[in-house]
Design a protein around this motif. Structure first.
Motif, PDB file in Angstrom:
ATOM      1  N   LEU A 195      -7.183 -16.847 -73.629  1.00 35.72           N
ATOM      2  CA  LEU A 195      -8.321 -16.996 -74.542  1.00 35.72           C
ATOM      3  C   LEU A 195      -9.613 -16.518 -73.887  1.00 35.72           C
ATOM      4  O   LEU A 195      -9.848 -16.768 -72.689  1.00 35.72           O
ATOM      5  CB  LEU A 195      -8.482 -18.462 -74.950  1.00 35.72           C
ATOM      6  CG  LEU A 195      -7.428 -19.033 -75.907  1.00 35.72           C
ATOM      7  CD1 LEU A 195      -7.677 -20.525 -76.104  1.00 35.72           C
ATOM      8  CD2 LEU A 195      -7.450 -18.304 -77.247  1.00 35.72           C
ATOM      9  N   PRO A 196     -10.478 -15.842 -74.642  1.00 38.45           N
ATOM     10  CA  PRO A 196     -11.807 -15.518 -74.120  1.00 38.45           C
ATOM     11  C   PRO A 196     -12.612 -16.788 -73.855  1.00 38.45           C
ATOM     12  O   PRO A 196     -12.296 -17.864 -74.361  1.00 38.45           O
ATOM     13  CB  PRO A 196     -12.436 -14.673 -75.242  1.00 38.45           C
ATOM     14  CG  PRO A 196     -11.298 -14.212 -76.080  1.00 38.45           C
ATOM     15  CD  PRO A 196     -10.236 -15.271 -75.963  1.00 38.45           C
ATOM     16  N   ALA A 197     -13.628 -16.653 -73.050  1.00 37.01           N
ATOM     17  CA  ALA A 197     -14.414 -17.825 -72.651  1.00 37.01           C
ATOM     18  C   ALA A 197     -15.062 -18.508 -73.841  1.00 37.01           C
ATOM     19  O   ALA A 197     -15.135 -19.751 -73.899  1.00 37.01           O
ATOM     20  CB  ALA A 197     -15.477 -17.411 -71.630  1.00 37.01           C
ATOM     21  N   ASP A 198     -15.539 -17.754 -74.841  1.00 34.25           N
ATOM     22  CA  ASP A 198     -16.201 -18.390 -75.989  1.00 34.25           C
ATOM     23  C   ASP A 198     -15.219 -19.171 -76.846  1.00 34.25           C
ATOM     24  O   ASP A 198     -15.538 -20.266 -77.334  1.00 34.25           O
ATOM     25  CB  ASP A 198     -16.912 -17.330 -76.826  1.00 34.25           C
ATOM     26  CG  ASP A 198     -15.969 -16.222 -77.278  1.00 34.25           C
ATOM     27  OD1 ASP A 198     -14.864 -16.100 -76.702  1.00 34.25           O
ATOM     28  OD2 ASP A 198     -16.321 -15.477 -78.226  1.00 34.25           O
ATOM     29  N   LEU A 199     -13.990 -18.659 -77.013  1.00 32.57           N
ATOM     30  CA  LEU A 199     -12.985 -19.407 -77.775  1.00 32.57           C
ATOM     31  C   LEU A 199     -12.460 -20.595 -76.983  1.00 32.57           C
ATOM     32  O   LEU A 199     -12.192 -21.665 -77.563  1.00 32.57           O
ATOM     33  CB  LEU A 199     -11.829 -18.489 -78.165  1.00 32.57           C
ATOM     34  CG  LEU A 199     -12.088 -17.481 -79.282  1.00 32.57           C
ATOM     35  CD1 LEU A 199     -10.854 -16.621 -79.518  1.00 32.57           C
ATOM     36  CD2 LEU A 199     -12.492 -18.195 -80.573  1.00 32.57           C
ATOM     37  N   ARG A 200     -12.306 -20.433 -75.664  1.00 27.28           N
ATOM     38  CA  ARG A 200     -11.807 -21.538 -74.850  1.00 27.28           C
ATOM     39  C   ARG A 200     -12.788 -22.718 -74.898  1.00 27.28           C
ATOM     40  O   ARG A 200     -12.374 -23.885 -74.860  1.00 27.28           O
ATOM     41  CB  ARG A 200     -11.591 -21.085 -73.410  1.00 27.28           C
ATOM     42  CG  ARG A 200     -10.848 -22.111 -72.562  1.00 27.28           C
ATOM     43  CD  ARG A 200     -10.745 -21.707 -71.098  1.00 27.28           C
ATOM     44  NE  ARG A 200     -10.228 -20.381 -70.943  1.00 27.28           N
ATOM     45  CZ  ARG A 200     -10.858 -19.400 -70.280  1.00 27.28           C
ATOM     46  NH1 ARG A 200     -12.055 -19.635 -69.745  1.00 27.28           N
ATOM     47  NH2 ARG A 200     -10.309 -18.211 -70.165  1.00 27.28           N
ATOM     48  N   ALA A 201     -14.059 -22.414 -74.965  1.00 30.35           N
ATOM     49  CA  ALA A 201     -15.054 -23.489 -75.018  1.00 30.35           C
ATOM     50  C   ALA A 201     -14.999 -24.254 -76.341  1.00 30.35           C
ATOM     51  O   ALA A 201     -15.459 -25.403 -76.410  1.00 30.35           O
ATOM     52  CB  ALA A 201     -16.447 -22.910 -74.807  1.00 30.35           C
ATOM     53  N   ASP A 255       5.876 -23.623 -79.941  1.00 31.44           N
ATOM     54  CA  ASP A 255       5.053 -24.257 -80.981  1.00 31.44           C
ATOM     55  C   ASP A 255       3.712 -24.758 -80.424  1.00 31.44           C
ATOM     56  O   ASP A 255       3.315 -25.892 -80.630  1.00 31.44           O
ATOM     57  CB  ASP A 255       5.806 -25.417 -81.638  1.00 31.44           C
ATOM     58  CG  ASP A 255       6.136 -26.521 -80.653  1.00 31.44           C
ATOM     59  OD1 ASP A 255       5.970 -26.293 -79.425  1.00 31.44           O
ATOM     60  OD2 ASP A 255       6.549 -27.608 -81.076  1.00 31.44           O
ATOM     61  N   VAL A 256       3.022 -23.873 -79.723  1.00 25.60           N
ATOM     62  CA  VAL A 256       1.700 -24.218 -79.190  1.00 25.60           C
ATOM     63  C   VAL A 256       0.705 -24.264 -80.357  1.00 25.60           C
ATOM     64  O   VAL A 256       0.641 -23.348 -81.190  1.00 25.60           O
ATOM     65  CB  VAL A 256       1.250 -23.193 -78.137  1.00 25.60           C
ATOM     66  CG1 VAL A 256      -0.138 -23.529 -77.605  1.00 25.60           C
ATOM     67  CG2 VAL A 256       2.255 -23.138 -76.983  1.00 25.60           C
ATOM     68  N   THR A 257      -0.101 -25.340 -80.389  1.00 21.54           N
ATOM     69  CA  THR A 257      -1.096 -25.520 -81.452  1.00 21.54           C
ATOM     70  C   THR A 257      -2.429 -25.904 -80.826  1.00 21.54           C
ATOM     71  O   THR A 257      -2.481 -26.770 -79.934  1.00 21.54           O
ATOM     72  CB  THR A 257      -0.655 -26.608 -82.445  1.00 21.54           C
ATOM     73  OG1 THR A 257       0.624 -26.262 -82.983  1.00 21.54           O
ATOM     74  CG2 THR A 257      -1.659 -26.753 -83.570  1.00 21.54           C
ATOM     75  N   LEU A 258      -3.496 -25.250 -81.283  1.00 19.61           N
ATOM     76  CA  LEU A 258      -4.842 -25.515 -80.782  1.00 19.61           C
ATOM     77  C   LEU A 258      -5.666 -26.194 -81.862  1.00 19.61           C
ATOM     78  O   LEU A 258      -5.434 -25.985 -83.067  1.00 19.61           O
ATOM     79  CB  LEU A 258      -5.524 -24.210 -80.358  1.00 19.61           C
ATOM     80  CG  LEU A 258      -4.752 -23.265 -79.424  1.00 19.61           C
ATOM     81  CD1 LEU A 258      -5.554 -22.001 -79.191  1.00 19.61           C
ATOM     82  CD2 LEU A 258      -4.421 -23.935 -78.107  1.00 19.61           C
ATOM     83  N   THR A 259      -6.666 -26.967 -81.419  1.00 17.16           N
ATOM     84  CA  THR A 259      -7.625 -27.583 -82.337  1.00 17.16           C
ATOM     85  C   THR A 259      -9.018 -27.140 -81.934  1.00 17.16           C
ATOM     86  O   THR A 259      -9.401 -27.279 -80.753  1.00 17.16           O
ATOM     87  CB  THR A 259      -7.521 -29.114 -82.296  1.00 17.16           C
ATOM     88  OG1 THR A 259      -6.192 -29.507 -82.643  1.00 17.16           O
ATOM     89  CG2 THR A 259      -8.494 -29.740 -83.277  1.00 17.16           C
ATOM     90  N   LEU A 260      -9.775 -26.605 -82.917  1.00 19.41           N
ATOM     91  CA  LEU A 260     -11.092 -26.053 -82.641  1.00 19.41           C
ATOM     92  C   LEU A 260     -12.183 -27.021 -83.101  1.00 19.41           C
ATOM     93  O   LEU A 260     -12.160 -27.505 -84.244  1.00 19.41           O
ATOM     94  CB  LEU A 260     -11.277 -24.720 -83.363  1.00 19.41           C
ATOM     95  CG  LEU A 260     -10.297 -23.592 -83.007  1.00 19.41           C
ATOM     96  CD1 LEU A 260     -10.633 -22.344 -83.807  1.00 19.41           C
ATOM     97  CD2 LEU A 260     -10.312 -23.303 -81.526  1.00 19.41           C
ATOM     98  N   GLY A 261     -13.146 -27.251 -82.214  1.00 19.79           N
ATOM     99  CA  GLY A 261     -14.405 -27.899 -82.542  1.00 19.79           C
ATOM    100  C   GLY A 261     -14.341 -29.192 -83.315  1.00 19.79           C
ATOM    101  O   GLY A 261     -13.315 -29.854 -83.412  1.00 19.79           O
ATOM    102  N   GLY A 262     -15.489 -29.496 -83.907  1.00 20.04           N
ATOM    103  CA  GLY A 262     -15.586 -30.720 -84.676  1.00 20.04           C
ATOM    104  C   GLY A 262     -15.013 -30.582 -86.066  1.00 20.04           C
ATOM    105  O   GLY A 262     -14.898 -31.585 -86.783  1.00 20.04           O
ATOM    106  N   THR A 263     -14.622 -29.391 -86.476  1.00 19.52           N
ATOM    107  CA  THR A 263     -14.055 -29.209 -87.820  1.00 19.52           C
ATOM    108  C   THR A 263     -12.565 -29.517 -87.851  1.00 19.52           C
ATOM    109  O   THR A 263     -11.966 -29.514 -88.928  1.00 19.52           O
ATOM    110  CB  THR A 263     -14.273 -27.761 -88.292  1.00 19.52           C
ATOM    111  OG1 THR A 263     -13.639 -26.862 -87.377  1.00 19.52           O
ATOM    112  CG2 THR A 263     -15.768 -27.437 -88.359  1.00 19.52           C
TER     113      THR A 263
END
Length: 334
Positions: free
Chosen positions: A263-269, A281-289
């Motif tokens: 992941l790029p640094a901005d997406l990793r943050a 089945d890797v799943t990511l969760t982004l931010g407060g949304t």
């Protein structure tokens, strides 16, 4: 008929000079021949043979020596016996002559040999001088420079390597440096660079934390290899919570590590949580949304990260529930 005139006399002598009578030859002695009835075998005259002896020596006489004495000295030399001293002198003279001939015919070869020996000796002296100078106090460590640290304090690393000061650059103890850097978990790898005359440069590659694992001791910050970097009672800010089935040694955690490093640094943050029960089945969760990103396996992670970056730019996460990049050629937004 007329009688011819007489020939003129030879030598200008008058014609009427009386002729000198020739001396009478002595009568030839004839050897009496044997009788015809006797059987006599004729033999050839016998001549003495002189093999490798040169001309026969002149007979010795009692005549007085000449004025300069050369004939007498030559006669004495020819008849004197040859002693071992004469043989030794002759052999020595022959050896000297042979050595002179050898030197004359090998002068070029000896000259080339002298040149090669001189070059070799010069190189040997330069090598000895260089090695001696490298291990002398002239090239001792006086300054230690640490490069590549962002999370670590460079001053702390320099202080840990302070025992290397005063050591010649060629005699740096690499095992001692390794033992000192092991105490810093954030150090993934390092290289040493000697800069004469007095500087030692330590280039450090730090570990990249991917998330925090919750445990009995608190929250442990780990990298993609599962190495614990630090532990704190509260989760450190800026790192997602990692939930991998099987722990740090399982295939699920390995897939999470490869995904987070791609992941790029901005997406990793923006990632607040990452979970996986299997390697696919890797799943990511982004931010407060709480927008979910269905990643799938760690294969083609670089392409998936590029597709996700373009999707979030065109459709921000606040209006999207799911980004599905498990098939990066046909991404889905829900």
């Amino acid at each position: 008929m007329r009688r011819p005139a007489p020939l003129p006399p030879q030598g200008g002598k008058p014609a009427d000079a009386p002729l000198r009578a020739r001396p009478a030859k002595p009568p030839r002695e004839e050897t009496p021949r044997p009788d015809a009835g006797e059987d006599v075998q004729e033999t050839a005259p016998i001549a003495p043979l002189f093999l490798n002896q040169g001309p026969p020596a002149a007979p010795m006489t009692d005549a007085a020596p000449t004025a300069d004495g050369e004939d007498a000295a030559r006669a004495d030399t020819d008849t004197a016996p040859v002693g071992w001293r004469d043989v030794w002198r002759a052999a020595r003279s022959r050896r000297k002559a042979l050595r002179a001939e050898v030197r004359r015919f090998t002068v070029r070869q000896r000259r080339r040999r002298i040149i090669w020996l001189s070059v070799a000796a010069s190189l040997g002296l330069v090598t000895i001088a260089t090695v001696g100078a490298a291990y002398s106090p002239l090239f001792a460590v006086q300054q230690i420079t640490v490069v590549g640290t962002s999370q670590l304090a460079a001053a702390d690393v320099e202080a840990a390597l302070d025992d290397q000061r005063g050591t010649p650059l060629a005699a740096i103890d690499t095992s001692s440096i390794k033992a000192a850097l092991v105490a810093f978990p954030l150090v993934e790898s390092y290289t040493l660079e000697a800069r004469p005359p007095h500087e030692l440069v330590v280039r450090i590659v730090e570990r990249t934390p991917i998330g925090v694992i919750s445990g009995a001791a608190g929250y442990t910050l780990v990298d993609a290899a599962g190495v614990a970097l630090s532990t704190s009672p509260t989760p450190p800010a800026g790192y997602p919570l990692v939930d991998a089935a099987g722990g740090e040694d399982g295939v699920a955690f390995a897939a999470i590590g490869r995904t987070m490093r791609a992941l790029p640094a901005d997406l990793r943050a923006q990632v607040t949580q990452v979970e996986a029960k299997t390697a696919d089945d890797v799943t990511l969760t982004l931010g407060g949304t709480n927008t979910r990103v269905v990643w799938g396996s760690a294969d083609e992670s670089a392409l998936k990260a590029l597709v996700l970056q373009k999707l979030t730019a065109t459709r921000p996460p606040d209006g999207v529930a799911v980004y599905d990049v498990s098939s990066p050629e046909v991404p889905v937004i829900r």
